[in-house]
Design an enzyme around this catalytic site. Sequence first.
Site, PDB file in Angstrom:
ATOM      1  CE1 TYR A 176      35.527  44.569  34.635  1.00 45.91           C
ATOM      2  CE2 TYR A 176      35.971  43.643  37.130  1.00 45.91           C
ATOM      3  CZ  TYR A 176      36.125  44.697  35.912  1.00 45.91           C
ATOM      4  OH  TYR A 176      36.918  45.565  36.466  1.00 45.91           O
ATOM      5  CE  LYS A 220      38.535  45.567  33.480  1.00 44.64           C
ATOM      6  NZ  LYS A 220      39.039  46.529  32.525  1.00 44.64           N
ATOM      7  CB  SER A 232      40.290  44.098  37.388  1.00 42.64           C
ATOM      8  OG  SER A 232      39.639  44.055  38.684  1.00 42.64           O
TER       9      SER A 232
END
Length: 250
Positions: free
Chosen positions: A155, A159, A142
């Site tokens: 998160y 990533k 991402s």
Amino acid sequence: MNLDDKVAIITGSSKGIGKAIAERFCKQGAKVVISSRKQEACEEVAFDLKGKGYEATGIECHVGDDLQRQSLVEKTIQAYGKIDVLVNNAAINPVFGPIEDVEDVAFDKIINVNVKSVWSLSNLVLPHMIENNGGSIINVSSVEGLHPGFGLGLYSMSKAAVIMLTKNQAKEWGKHQVRCNVICPGLVKTKFSQALWSNEKILDHLEESIPSGRMAMPEEMTGLALLLASDDGSYMTGGVYTADGGYLVK
Ligand code: NAP
């Protein structure tokens, strides 16, 4: 770019970006394995693809479960005899807010599903790719893996780990002609990002920060995946590719 006779596993492909990649791969001649936590959802997508004249099989796999990862690889080999492409696409983001508020259990879950699964599933697929004289692993990270986002700390961390894991995979597995690359999408209209685009105020604010002035549709991630999967990307490995409407150009 074509994927004639190539066999591709795409995790998290019952909807969103994974599903769009699966359909694009089919259109270019691949046999695809549709996978997610729910067998029924996988079969529905595979059925739909078959109805369009493509070759697809649904195989359930919670990517955070070791036995299910093994079963996904074994069943793919039983069905198609080889694996040319693995797209590690499934991921979760169970928490939003300050990093100090995240519970231990949520931390472990994020690492297990977003990072360990990519490492483990790639390891399981590697011997089959070596036997096949090569392959392509595409990991979905991402823009959050390249730039810290607000409220998405763990998160984002997971990533970033996927990006470094991919570089190490590329370095170690290049000798086997197994290419490993990572895609970093920006904001894409899927269920995953619904909390962002379903709120008009948040969406307006986000779209103002994107040079293209809009979020992407899942299909807009598929061209990059196709290039990396196909022989047109034969010298591409260890790369980190954004598809973010220019979001990271600041
Ligand atoms: P999505 O539309 O919500 O789809 C997620 C897919 O993953 C579904 O098929 C879901 O099916 C499956 N899934 C969820 N948890 C799973 C698990 N533990 N094991 C196996 N499958 C699982 O999400 P998306 O937006 O397409 O996201 C795909 C990837 O893009 C993710 O890696 C995400 O981090 C990344 N990404 C998305 C955006 C965005 O704006 N949408 C931006 C940057 C990066 P089941 O529920 O049936 O399991």
